[in-house]
Scaffold this active site. Structure first.
Site, PDB file in Angstrom:
ATOM      1  N   GLU A 118       0.874  -1.224  -0.064  1.00 28.80           N
ATOM      2  CA  GLU A 118       0.042   0.002  -0.062  1.00 28.80           C
ATOM      3  C   GLU A 118       0.938   1.274  -0.107  1.00 28.80           C
ATOM      4  OE1 GLU A 118      -2.812  -0.590   3.436  1.00 28.80           O
ATOM      5  OE2 GLU A 118      -3.927  -1.887   2.116  1.00 28.80           O
ATOM      6  N   GLU A 158     -10.328  -5.421   8.875  1.00 30.43           N
ATOM      7  CA  GLU A 158      -9.193  -4.228   9.016  1.00 30.43           C
ATOM      8  C   GLU A 158      -8.185  -4.688   7.974  1.00 30.43           C
ATOM      9  OE1 GLU A 158      -6.971  -0.728  10.069  1.00 30.43           O
ATOM     10  OE2 GLU A 158      -9.058  -1.485  10.677  1.00 30.43           O
ATOM     11  N   GLY A 196      -6.478 -18.121  -5.134  1.00 32.57           N
ATOM     12  CA  GLY A 196      -7.723 -18.081  -4.409  1.00 32.57           C
ATOM     13  C   GLY A 196      -7.726 -18.129  -2.930  1.00 32.57           C
ATOM     14  N   TYR A 203     -14.069  -7.531  -4.977  1.00 34.34           N
ATOM     15  CA  TYR A 203     -14.943  -7.344  -4.065  1.00 34.34           C
ATOM     16  C   TYR A 203     -16.393  -7.230  -4.753  1.00 34.34           C
ATOM     17  CZ  TYR A 203     -11.209  -6.453  -0.887  1.00 34.34           C
ATOM     18  OH  TYR A 203      -9.967  -6.460   0.145  1.00 34.34           O
TER      19      TYR A 203
END
Length: 157
Positions: free
Chosen positions: A26, A82, A94, A130
């Site tokens: 990130e 989180e 997966g 998602y």
């Protein structure tokens, strides 16, 4: 062979390494202030959060760190994810999906109303994933945060 298990105090080093891994992914490594002792206290001693570990052939390769939140409107606890992270060499198998499914099963077993999480807006592969599992983006909700000096200043007022 892939499996999922709950973390124990013996996994603190592996959890710390996973946190460093997600922080690098990130581009937020400078934000990591947690120590291994912080994790031991928060995760094991106080049980303020929980961790599921993804394990391939005996090696920890990913994790889902979660805790309970509460909805006043429905009067039930919810799960809040989180962090979900799998080391790069193990992606595409997966395993992240299996970790998320295990967390969803915990939410169902615990009679939680929902499973919530946030995602960085630049993380298109995760956003697409998602959406593919039926998660909906909550555009009408804004995330707010008090931290550091602002938190301390407000607490004193």
């Amino acid at each position: 062979m892939f499996s999922i298990r709950k973390a124990t105090v013996n996994d603190v080093d592996a959890i710390y390494d996973l946190i460093i891994g997600i922080a690098k992914y990130e581009k937020m490594l400078d934000n990591v202030k947690a120590t291994k002792n912080d994790l031991k206290v928060s995760l094991c001693d106080k049980e303020q959060a929980h961790v599921l570990l993804g394990v391939e052939d005996g090696k920890v390769i990913g994790f889902a760190l979660y805790f309970y939140s509460f909805s006043t409107f429905v009067g039930r606890a919810n799960l809040y994810l989180e962090d979900l992270f799998v080391y790069e060499p193990y992606r595409g198998k997966g395993y992240g999906k299996e970790l998320l499914k295990a967390l969803a099963s915990i939410a169902v077993d615990e009679h939680c109303e929902r499973l919530d999480w946030v995602c960085l807006d630049w993380n298109k592969p995760s956003i697409d994933f998602y959406h593919s599992i039926g998660a909906k983006q909550m555009d009408e909700w804004l995330l707010f945060r008090l931290e550091k000096d602002a938190l301390k200043t407000f607490a004193k007022k």
